[in-house]
Design an enzyme around this catalytic site. Sequence first.
Site, PDB file in Angstrom:
ATOM      1  N   ASP A  98       5.045   2.086   2.635  1.00  0.00           N
ATOM      2  CA  ASP A  98       5.732   1.187   2.670  1.00  0.00           C
ATOM      3  C   ASP A  98       5.238   0.177   1.523  1.00  0.00           C
ATOM      4  OD1 ASP A  98       2.941   1.915   1.607  1.00  0.00           O
ATOM      5  OD2 ASP A  98       1.813   1.338   3.555  1.00  0.00           O
ATOM      6  N   ARG A 218      -3.118  -4.008  -4.691  1.00  0.00           N
ATOM      7  CA  ARG A 218      -2.771  -5.094  -5.626  1.00  0.00           C
ATOM      8  C   ARG A 218      -3.816  -6.293  -5.392  1.00  0.00           C
ATOM      9  NH1 ARG A 218       2.761  -3.981  -6.701  1.00  0.00           N
ATOM     10  NH2 ARG A 218       3.615  -5.359  -8.879  1.00  0.00           N
ATOM     11  N   HIS A 249      -4.984   4.653 -12.638  1.00  0.00           N
ATOM     12  CA  HIS A 249      -3.572   4.459 -12.647  1.00  0.00           C
ATOM     13  C   HIS A 249      -3.350   3.816 -13.218  1.00  0.00           C
ATOM     14  CE1 HIS A 249      -0.427   2.937  -9.885  1.00  0.00           C
ATOM     15  NE2 HIS A 249      -0.641   3.300  -9.238  1.00  0.00           N
TER      16      HIS A 249
HETATM   17  C1  UD1 Z   1       3.141   0.672  -6.219  1.00  0.00           C
HETATM   18  C2  UD1 Z   1       3.802   0.471  -4.563  1.00  0.00           C
HETATM   19  C3  UD1 Z   1       2.275   0.272  -3.838  1.00  0.00           C
HETATM   20  C4  UD1 Z   1       2.007   2.159  -3.570  1.00  0.00           C
HETATM   21  C5  UD1 Z   1       1.752   2.415  -5.567  1.00  0.00           C
HETATM   22  C6  UD1 Z   1       0.810   4.091  -5.812  1.00  0.00           C
HETATM   23  C7  UD1 Z   1       4.434  -1.735  -4.042  1.00  0.00           C
HETATM   24  C8  UD1 Z   1       5.034  -3.550  -4.497  1.00  0.00           C
HETATM   25  N1  UD1 Z   1       3.390  -1.492  -4.984  1.00  0.00           N
HETATM   26  O1  UD1 Z   1       1.624  -0.099  -6.466  1.00  0.00           O
HETATM   27  O2  UD1 Z   1       2.311  -0.227  -2.404  1.00  0.00           O
HETATM   28  O3  UD1 Z   1       0.352   2.522  -2.844  1.00  0.00           O
HETATM   29  O4  UD1 Z   1       2.477   2.694  -5.544  1.00  0.00           O
HETATM   30  O5  UD1 Z   1       0.206   4.355  -6.343  1.00  0.00           O
HETATM   31  O6  UD1 Z   1       5.313  -0.905  -3.788  1.00  0.00           O
HETATM   32  N2  UD1 Z   1       3.004   2.442 -14.011  1.00  0.00           N
HETATM   33  C9  UD1 Z   1       3.794   3.169 -14.424  1.00  0.00           C
HETATM   34  N3  UD1 Z   1       3.973   4.514 -14.974  1.00  0.00           N
HETATM   35  C10 UD1 Z   1       4.252   5.107 -13.981  1.00  0.00           C
HETATM   36  C11 UD1 Z   1       3.824   3.792 -12.684  1.00  0.00           C
HETATM   37  C12 UD1 Z   1       3.295   2.525 -12.490  1.00  0.00           C
HETATM   38  O7  UD1 Z   1       3.404   2.797 -16.379  1.00  0.00           O
HETATM   39  O8  UD1 Z   1       4.074   6.084 -13.860  1.00  0.00           O
HETATM   40  C13 UD1 Z   1       2.534   0.633 -14.263  1.00  0.00           C
HETATM   41  C14 UD1 Z   1       4.249   0.013 -15.388  1.00  0.00           C
HETATM   42  O9  UD1 Z   1       3.387  -0.901 -16.273  1.00  0.00           O
HETATM   43  C15 UD1 Z   1       4.726  -0.578 -13.801  1.00  0.00           C
HETATM   44  C16 UD1 Z   1       3.102  -1.174 -13.151  1.00  0.00           C
HETATM   45  O10 UD1 Z   1       2.643  -0.057 -13.346  1.00  0.00           O
HETATM   46  O11 UD1 Z   1       5.494  -2.073 -14.036  1.00  0.00           O
HETATM   47  C17 UD1 Z   1       3.185  -1.637 -11.388  1.00  0.00           C
HETATM   48  O12 UD1 Z   1       4.184  -0.543 -10.957  1.00  0.00           O
HETATM   49  P1  UD1 Z   1       4.560  -0.786  -9.565  1.00  0.00           P
HETATM   50  O13 UD1 Z   1       4.750   0.278  -8.436  1.00  0.00           O
HETATM   51  O14 UD1 Z   1       4.761  -1.920  -9.328  1.00  0.00           O
HETATM   52  O15 UD1 Z   1       3.088  -1.108  -8.433  1.00  0.00           O
HETATM   53  P2  UD1 Z   1       1.811   0.082  -8.779  1.00  0.00           P
HETATM   54  O16 UD1 Z   1       0.512  -0.596  -8.403  1.00  0.00           O
HETATM   55  O17 UD1 Z   1       2.300   1.481  -9.071  1.00  0.00           O
HETATM   56  N1  UDP Z   2      -2.974  11.982  -6.331  1.00  0.00           N
HETATM   57  C1  UDP Z   2      -2.457  12.380  -7.523  1.00  0.00           C
HETATM   58  N2  UDP Z   2      -3.018  12.618  -9.019  1.00  0.00           N
HETATM   59  C2  UDP Z   2      -4.187  11.477  -8.928  1.00  0.00           C
HETATM   60  C3  UDP Z   2      -4.326  10.622  -7.915  1.00  0.00           C
HETATM   61  C4  UDP Z   2      -3.845  10.383  -7.398  1.00  0.00           C
HETATM   62  O1  UDP Z   2      -1.762  13.410  -7.715  1.00  0.00           O
HETATM   63  O2  UDP Z   2      -4.038  11.699 -10.404  1.00  0.00           O
HETATM   64  C5  UDP Z   2      -2.300  12.041  -5.217  1.00  0.00           C
HETATM   65  C6  UDP Z   2      -3.288  11.983  -4.332  1.00  0.00           C
HETATM   66  O3  UDP Z   2      -3.446  13.481  -3.825  1.00  0.00           O
HETATM   67  C7  UDP Z   2      -2.317  11.083  -3.174  1.00  0.00           C
HETATM   68  C8  UDP Z   2      -1.488   9.984  -3.593  1.00  0.00           C
HETATM   69  O4  UDP Z   2      -1.342  10.452  -5.077  1.00  0.00           O
HETATM   70  O5  UDP Z   2      -1.359  11.698  -1.902  1.00  0.00           O
HETATM   71  C9  UDP Z   2      -1.927   9.043  -3.608  1.00  0.00           C
HETATM   72  O6  UDP Z   2      -1.270   8.047  -4.148  1.00  0.00           O
HETATM   73  P1  UDP Z   2      -1.594   6.748  -4.506  1.00  0.00           P
HETATM   74  O7  UDP Z   2      -3.354   6.643  -3.677  1.00  0.00           O
HETATM   75  O8  UDP Z   2      -1.205   6.227  -5.301  1.00  0.00           O
HETATM   76  O9  UDP Z   2      -0.430   5.834  -3.143  1.00  0.00           O
HETATM   77  P2  UDP Z   2      -1.500   5.377  -1.780  1.00  0.00           P
HETATM   78  O10 UDP Z   2      -1.480   6.584  -1.520  1.00  0.00           O
HETATM   79  O11 UDP Z   2      -2.112   4.638  -1.880  1.00  0.00           O
HETATM   80  O12 UDP Z   2      -0.085   4.647  -1.854  1.00  0.00           O
END
Ligand code: UD1
Ligand code: UDP
Length: 375
Positions: A98, A218, A249
């Site tokens: 998603d 978010r 995160h």
């Molecule tokens: C995204 C997904 C969410 C998912 C989550 C899992 C969307 C809109 N959101 O949210 O559905 O549950 O990932 O974790 O698709 N960033 C880093 N390094 C990383 C990852 C993220 O620096 O490895 C920072 C960056 O500034 C980036 C920001 O996080 O721009 C947001 O990342 P984004 O993927 O847009 O949103 P998430 O909150 O991570």
């Molecule tokens: N996870 C991980 N390291 C972490 C936190 C979570 O490997 O420090 C794993 C967790 O076991 C799960 C997945 O990341 O499989 C969940 O990711 P996240 O919560 O970012 O996204 P969501 O599942 O809400 O989309």
Amino acid sequence: MKKKNLIIFGTRPEAIKMAPLVKEFAKYNDVFDTKVCITAQHREMLDQVLEFFEITPDFDMDLMKPNQNLYTLTADIITGLKPILEEFQPDYVYVHGDTTTTMASSIAAFYSGAQVCHVEAGLRTFNKRSPFPEEINRSVTGRISDFHFSPTTTSKTNLMNENINEDAIIVTGNTVIDALHFSSEKVTSDDFKDEEVSFLKGVVDLTKKIILVTGHRRENHGQGFIDICTALRRLAETNEDVQIIYPVHLNPNVQKPVYELLDGIANIQLIAPLSYPAFVWLMNQSYLIITDSGGVQEEAPSLGKPVLVMRNTTERPEAVDAGTVLLVGTDKDKIVQEAQDLLNNKNRYSSMSKLHNPYGDGSACSQIVNYIKEL
Ligand code: UD1
Ligand code: UDP
């Protein structure tokens, strides 16, 4: 001629849940030409997963920008995929779940003429703003997809209620259980070494009750995270026998409030996101998990760990129905009250700690590959 598969993912949870599918397709290189494309919507958190599962992508779009927004991310994924789809010309494109990567990739794949295979299809909250934007991402992807791999019969029913052809919906369990099995096997092998597991063993005080926390949604940004942090602070200050471990995160909208409000409290450890095996180790050591994560809601029941979910809705009702997952939203009093009750009330704790496996037996990926082979 071999059929061509393109497996696309971009964030940490997609990578964890698609990695076993990449491994499974790799067994059939005589039948399929399979390539992996990462949008790199995430960077460090995605690379951690690729390293653990030993996956080298064929295409790396390297799209992540600091504090990215949904508009440009969506546009960049669609336009960035055009040359890749035109070059490789896949028969089947696989997307997961998603995220914005999922939704935008499914649109691009549809434009290319490929058949779209949606893994983890059919989960719904029926509230388009929660989770935001994931509920709409998943629904749009469902509308576009040709094949729907649903984790449970509940998700299959959701799709049938949207008039999706029943023959194109295959209930497989969730590939996250395949990933958990892969991880457990790898971690117990003699030659496995993970520096983060060793680091964690130095941080975690196993004489205390461990509360593991994760959060990133978010819709919780802003006041939600302030309330979550206030609740965690209260819990830490009133329970000296508890240690809260929080791998934070990398989203700046999460990092900022969490470090401002919780850094420096003796029994709260804020740490960097963990590698998958280290996180699984930590889930196993935990007394209780407090999270807004989707994936953790699926993993914890199969490890017998109670979960308080900091959301008002869930598209994963199975564990809530079984009593191992409880929705608490971001109401600080409710978070404190429910966590405190689980710390004090042994009967309630043990009834929420039952092992429970609504998400399958770890054979989801082989079922998906077998299905595609038969087409
Ligand atoms: C995204 C997904 C969410 C998912 C989550 C899992 C969307 C809109 N959101 O949210 O559905 O549950 O990932 O974790 O698709 N960033 C880093 N390094 C990383 C990852 C993220 O620096 O490895 C920072 C960056 O500034 C980036 C920001 O996080 O721009 C947001 O990342 P984004 O993927 O847009 O949103 P998430 O909150 O991570
Ligand atoms: N996870 C991980 N390291 C972490 C936190 C979570 O490997 O420090 C794993 C967790 O076991 C799960 C997945 O990341 O499989 C969940 O990711 P996240 O919560 O970012 O996204 P969501 O599942 O809400 O989309």
